[in-house]
Scaffold this motif. Structure first.
Motif, PDB file in Angstrom:
ATOM      1  N   MET A   1     -59.541 -47.199 -16.706  1.00  0.00           N
ATOM      2  CA  MET A   1     -59.500 -47.177 -15.244  1.00  0.00           C
ATOM      3  C   MET A   1     -58.336 -46.327 -14.752  1.00  0.00           C
ATOM      4  O   MET A   1     -58.480 -45.532 -13.816  1.00  0.00           O
ATOM      5  CB  MET A   1     -59.379 -48.603 -14.709  1.00  0.00           C
ATOM      6  CG  MET A   1     -59.334 -48.697 -13.187  1.00  0.00           C
ATOM      7  SD  MET A   1     -59.141 -50.398 -12.626  1.00  0.00           S
ATOM      8  CE  MET A   1     -57.478 -50.756 -13.206  1.00  0.00           C
ATOM      9  N   TRP A   2     -57.162 -46.479 -15.395  1.00  0.00           N
ATOM     10  CA  TRP A   2     -55.964 -45.762 -14.958  1.00  0.00           C
ATOM     11  C   TRP A   2     -56.111 -44.259 -15.165  1.00  0.00           C
ATOM     12  O   TRP A   2     -55.673 -43.457 -14.340  1.00  0.00           O
ATOM     13  CB  TRP A   2     -54.749 -46.294 -15.705  1.00  0.00           C
ATOM     14  CG  TRP A   2     -53.491 -46.293 -14.906  1.00  0.00           C
ATOM     15  CD1 TRP A   2     -52.366 -45.553 -15.130  1.00  0.00           C
ATOM     16  CD2 TRP A   2     -53.199 -47.070 -13.736  1.00  0.00           C
ATOM     17  NE1 TRP A   2     -51.405 -45.818 -14.183  1.00  0.00           N
ATOM     18  CE2 TRP A   2     -51.896 -46.750 -13.313  1.00  0.00           C
ATOM     19  CE3 TRP A   2     -53.928 -48.004 -13.002  1.00  0.00           C
ATOM     20  CZ2 TRP A   2     -51.302 -47.336 -12.203  1.00  0.00           C
ATOM     21  CZ3 TRP A   2     -53.330 -48.585 -11.900  1.00  0.00           C
ATOM     22  CH2 TRP A   2     -52.039 -48.247 -11.513  1.00  0.00           C
ATOM     23  N   MET A   3     -56.741 -43.879 -16.292  1.00  0.00           N
ATOM     24  CA  MET A   3     -56.881 -42.445 -16.605  1.00  0.00           C
ATOM     25  C   MET A   3     -57.980 -41.783 -15.785  1.00  0.00           C
ATOM     26  O   MET A   3     -58.132 -40.555 -15.831  1.00  0.00           O
ATOM     27  CB  MET A   3     -57.152 -42.258 -18.096  1.00  0.00           C
ATOM     28  CG  MET A   3     -55.992 -42.685 -18.986  1.00  0.00           C
ATOM     29  SD  MET A   3     -56.192 -42.237 -20.722  1.00  0.00           S
ATOM     30  CE  MET A   3     -55.872 -40.466 -20.644  1.00  0.00           C
ATOM     31  N   ALA A   4     -58.747 -42.577 -15.030  1.00  0.00           N
ATOM     32  CA  ALA A   4     -59.760 -41.984 -14.158  1.00  0.00           C
ATOM     33  C   ALA A   4     -59.136 -41.310 -12.941  1.00  0.00           C
ATOM     34  O   ALA A   4     -59.750 -40.447 -12.322  1.00  0.00           O
ATOM     35  CB  ALA A   4     -60.747 -43.068 -13.705  1.00  0.00           C
ATOM     36  N   PHE A   5     -57.902 -41.708 -12.587  1.00  0.00           N
ATOM     37  CA  PHE A   5     -57.213 -41.083 -11.462  1.00  0.00           C
ATOM     38  C   PHE A   5     -56.585 -39.758 -11.910  1.00  0.00           C
ATOM     39  O   PHE A   5     -55.983 -39.699 -12.976  1.00  0.00           O
ATOM     40  CB  PHE A   5     -56.102 -41.993 -10.937  1.00  0.00           C
ATOM     41  CG  PHE A   5     -56.585 -43.232 -10.252  1.00  0.00           C
ATOM     42  CD1 PHE A   5     -56.979 -43.205  -8.926  1.00  0.00           C
ATOM     43  CD2 PHE A   5     -56.639 -44.430 -10.936  1.00  0.00           C
ATOM     44  CE1 PHE A   5     -57.426 -44.354  -8.295  1.00  0.00           C
ATOM     45  CE2 PHE A   5     -57.079 -45.582 -10.323  1.00  0.00           C
ATOM     46  CZ  PHE A   5     -57.477 -45.540  -8.995  1.00  0.00           C
ATOM     47  N   PRO A   6     -56.715 -38.692 -11.114  1.00  0.00           N
ATOM     48  CA  PRO A   6     -55.989 -37.448 -11.422  1.00  0.00           C
ATOM     49  C   PRO A   6     -54.481 -37.721 -11.414  1.00  0.00           C
ATOM     50  O   PRO A   6     -53.972 -38.287 -10.425  1.00  0.00           O
ATOM     51  CB  PRO A   6     -56.389 -36.503 -10.284  1.00  0.00           C
ATOM     52  CG  PRO A   6     -57.658 -37.076  -9.743  1.00  0.00           C
ATOM     53  CD  PRO A   6     -57.567 -38.559  -9.927  1.00  0.00           C
ATOM     54  N   PRO A   7     -53.753 -37.381 -12.478  1.00  0.00           N
ATOM     55  CA  PRO A   7     -52.337 -37.780 -12.592  1.00  0.00           C
ATOM     56  C   PRO A   7     -51.457 -37.319 -11.431  1.00  0.00           C
ATOM     57  O   PRO A   7     -50.674 -38.109 -10.898  1.00  0.00           O
ATOM     58  CB  PRO A   7     -51.909 -37.118 -13.909  1.00  0.00           C
ATOM     59  CG  PRO A   7     -53.166 -36.935 -14.682  1.00  0.00           C
ATOM     60  CD  PRO A   7     -54.224 -36.669 -13.672  1.00  0.00           C
ATOM     61  N   VAL A   8     -51.590 -36.054 -11.026  1.00  0.00           N
ATOM     62  CA  VAL A   8     -50.723 -35.541  -9.960  1.00  0.00           C
ATOM     63  C   VAL A   8     -51.043 -36.225  -8.638  1.00  0.00           C
ATOM     64  O   VAL A   8     -50.143 -36.591  -7.867  1.00  0.00           O
ATOM     65  CB  VAL A   8     -50.871 -34.010  -9.836  1.00  0.00           C
ATOM     66  CG1 VAL A   8     -50.063 -33.495  -8.655  1.00  0.00           C
ATOM     67  CG2 VAL A   8     -50.418 -33.322 -11.115  1.00  0.00           C
ATOM     68  N   VAL A   9     -52.339 -36.432  -8.369  1.00  0.00           N
ATOM     69  CA  VAL A   9     -52.733 -37.098  -7.127  1.00  0.00           C
ATOM     70  C   VAL A   9     -52.216 -38.535  -7.106  1.00  0.00           C
ATOM     71  O   VAL A   9     -51.689 -39.013  -6.088  1.00  0.00           O
ATOM     72  CB  VAL A   9     -54.266 -37.075  -6.969  1.00  0.00           C
ATOM     73  CG1 VAL A   9     -54.692 -37.878  -5.740  1.00  0.00           C
ATOM     74  CG2 VAL A   9     -54.768 -35.646  -6.859  1.00  0.00           C
ATOM     75  N   LEU A  10     -52.333 -39.228  -8.242  1.00  0.00           N
ATOM     76  CA  LEU A  10     -51.845 -40.601  -8.324  1.00  0.00           C
ATOM     77  C   LEU A  10     -50.338 -40.649  -8.127  1.00  0.00           C
ATOM     78  O   LEU A  10     -49.817 -41.535  -7.432  1.00  0.00           O
ATOM     79  CB  LEU A  10     -52.224 -41.208  -9.675  1.00  0.00           C
ATOM     80  CG  LEU A  10     -51.795 -42.663  -9.918  1.00  0.00           C
ATOM     81  CD1 LEU A  10     -52.354 -43.576  -8.825  1.00  0.00           C
ATOM     82  CD2 LEU A  10     -52.256 -43.133 -11.289  1.00  0.00           C
ATOM     83  N   ALA A  11     -49.616 -39.686  -8.730  1.00  0.00           N
ATOM     84  CA  ALA A  11     -48.161 -39.647  -8.550  1.00  0.00           C
ATOM     85  C   ALA A  11     -47.793 -39.400  -7.092  1.00  0.00           C
ATOM     86  O   ALA A  11     -46.854 -40.019  -6.566  1.00  0.00           O
ATOM     87  CB  ALA A  11     -47.559 -38.556  -9.446  1.00  0.00           C
ATOM     88  N   LEU A  12     -48.517 -38.511  -6.423  1.00  0.00           N
ATOM     89  CA  LEU A  12     -48.249 -38.246  -5.008  1.00  0.00           C
ATOM     90  C   LEU A  12     -48.500 -39.489  -4.158  1.00  0.00           C
ATOM     91  O   LEU A  12     -47.715 -39.804  -3.261  1.00  0.00           O
ATOM     92  CB  LEU A  12     -49.131 -37.088  -4.526  1.00  0.00           C
ATOM     93  CG  LEU A  12     -48.718 -35.680  -4.955  1.00  0.00           C
ATOM     94  CD1 LEU A  12     -49.802 -34.679  -4.609  1.00  0.00           C
ATOM     95  CD2 LEU A  12     -47.398 -35.284  -4.310  1.00  0.00           C
ATOM     96  N   ILE A  13     -49.588 -40.201  -4.452  1.00  0.00           N
ATOM     97  CA  ILE A  13     -49.895 -41.425  -3.696  1.00  0.00           C
ATOM     98  C   ILE A  13     -48.785 -42.454  -3.896  1.00  0.00           C
ATOM     99  O   ILE A  13     -48.326 -43.107  -2.944  1.00  0.00           O
ATOM    100  CB  ILE A  13     -51.253 -41.995  -4.135  1.00  0.00           C
ATOM    101  CG1 ILE A  13     -52.387 -41.045  -3.732  1.00  0.00           C
ATOM    102  CG2 ILE A  13     -51.477 -43.379  -3.523  1.00  0.00           C
ATOM    103  CD1 ILE A  13     -53.744 -41.432  -4.271  1.00  0.00           C
ATOM    104  N   LEU A  14     -48.327 -42.603  -5.140  1.00  0.00           N
ATOM    105  CA  LEU A  14     -47.261 -43.558  -5.426  1.00  0.00           C
ATOM    106  C   LEU A  14     -45.972 -43.186  -4.700  1.00  0.00           C
ATOM    107  O   LEU A  14     -45.280 -44.050  -4.148  1.00  0.00           O
ATOM    108  CB  LEU A  14     -47.010 -43.628  -6.936  1.00  0.00           C
ATOM    109  CG  LEU A  14     -48.105 -44.307  -7.772  1.00  0.00           C
ATOM    110  CD1 LEU A  14     -47.841 -44.109  -9.254  1.00  0.00           C
ATOM    111  CD2 LEU A  14     -48.178 -45.787  -7.450  1.00  0.00           C
ATOM    112  N   LEU A  15     -45.655 -41.899  -4.675  1.00  0.00           N
ATOM    113  CA  LEU A  15     -44.421 -41.464  -4.028  1.00  0.00           C
ATOM    114  C   LEU A  15     -44.494 -41.598  -2.517  1.00  0.00           C
ATOM    115  O   LEU A  15     -43.481 -41.868  -1.868  1.00  0.00           O
ATOM    116  CB  LEU A  15     -44.106 -40.019  -4.425  1.00  0.00           C
ATOM    117  CG  LEU A  15     -43.571 -39.836  -5.849  1.00  0.00           C
ATOM    118  CD1 LEU A  15     -43.439 -38.367  -6.196  1.00  0.00           C
ATOM    119  CD2 LEU A  15     -42.225 -40.532  -6.010  1.00  0.00           C
TER     120      LEU A  15
END
Length: 258
Positions: free
Chosen positions: A111-125
C-alpha cells in the motif's frame, strides 16, 4: 577502484561538512552588492577572491557550496539511518516469524509503495511544515519500504538455512537467533541499501529545498542555490551548474561506495 573513488569522494564531502566554518573563504550569507553575479575566477571578469564567483546578492558560491555539504550530509546520514532501522526491524520480524505478521507487513509495504515517493513526501511536508527535521522525517516515513521489501525477501531465504535451525536447537531464543544469526547474514545487503538511500536522501532534500520546503532562508543548501540562480542562468550559468554538479558527485559517491 570504484569503491576507492567513492570512499575518497565521501571523505572529501565529510571533511567539507565537518570543517565548513574554517574551509569556506567567506561567510555564506555575507552579501557584497557591488560584486553580484561574478563569474568563476577562471572566466573573463572573474576574481580570485571569489573562486567560483558570486550569486545575485553577491554571496560567495564556493562558501555556500561548502556549507551546503553540511545540510546534505546531515540529511543523508540521519534519514538513511532512520529508514534502515524502521524497515529492517519490520523486515526481520515479518520474514522470520511469518504468518499473520508477515501478511500485515507485506500489505502495508504494498500500500505504501503505491504512492509516488516525491508526491507523498510533498504531501507530508505540507502537513508537517517546512524544515530540515521535517524533511528527514518525511524521507524516513516514505523510504522505509525500500529496506523492508528487500531485507524481508532475504530473511525468508536465510531462516531456512541449517545454521539457523542449529541455533534454535542449541537453545537460542528467537531474539538471539535473529540478532546473532540472521542479522549478520543480511548486514552486507543492509550496508548497500544504506549507502544507496543516502544518495536518494540527498536528491530529495535538494528537491524540497528547491521548492522552499526544507531549510530556512538563511541556511545555505544546494537546492536553494539552484532555485536562486535559475533566473540568472543565462548570465552566469555556473550558479546553476556548480550546485547541480555537487549533488551529482555526492550521489555518485554514495552509489560507488555502496
Amino acid at each position: 577502484p570504484r569503491v576507492l573513488a567513492g570512499l575518497v569522494l565521501v571523505g572529501v564531502l565529510a571533511t567539507l561538512a565537518l570543517f565548513a566554518p574554517w574551509l569556506a573563504p567567506h561567510d555564506p550569507q555575507a552579501q557584497e552588492l557591488l560584486y553580484t553575479l561574478m563569474p568563476p575566477a577562471w572566466a573573463p571578469g572573474g576574481d580570485p577572491v571569489y573562486p567560483f564567483g558570486t550569486d545575485s546578492l553577491g554571496r560567495c558560491i564556493l562558501s555556500r557550496l561548502i556549507h551546503g555539504a553540511r545540510v546534505a550530509l546531515a540529511v543523508a546520514v540521519i534519514s538513511a539511518t532512520g529508514a534502515m532501522l524502521l524497515g529492517a526491524t519490520l523486515a526481520l520480524a515479518a520474514g522470520y516469524f511469518g504468518g499473520w505478521l508477515d501478511w500485515i507487513v507485506g500489505r502495508l509495504v504494498d500500500m505504501w509503495m503505491a504512492f509516488p515517493p516525491v508526491v507523498l513526501a510533498l504531501i507530508l511536508l505540507v502537513g508537517l511544515g517546512a524544515g530540515v527535521d521535517k524533511v528527514i522525517l518525511a524521507i524516513i516515513i516514505v523510504d522505509w519500504t525500500r529496506f523492508c521489501r528487500v531485507i524481508r525477501s532475504e530473511v525468508l531465504v536465510i531462516k531456512t538455512r541449517d545454521y539457523v535451525a542449529a541455533a534454535r536447537l542449541s537453545g537460542f531464543s528467537h531474539l538471539q537467533t535473529i540478532v546473532r544469526e540472521v542479522l549478520p547474514a543480511v548486514a552486507p545487503l543492509l550496508a548497500t541499501l544504506f549507502t544507496l538511500e543516502m544518495g536518494i536522501a540527498v536528491i530529495v532534500e535538494a528537491t524540497m529545498s528547491f521548492v522552499g520546503l526544507s531549510v530556512e532562508p538563511d541556511v545555505a543548501a544546494w537546492g536553494v542555490m539552484i532555485a536562486d540562480a535559475r533566473q540568472f542562468m543565462n548570465q552566469v550559468p555556473s550558479g546553476v551548474i556548480l550546485p547541480t554538479l555537487a549533488i551529482f558527485l555526492t550521489v555518485l559517491a554514495f552509489n560507488l561506495l555502496g
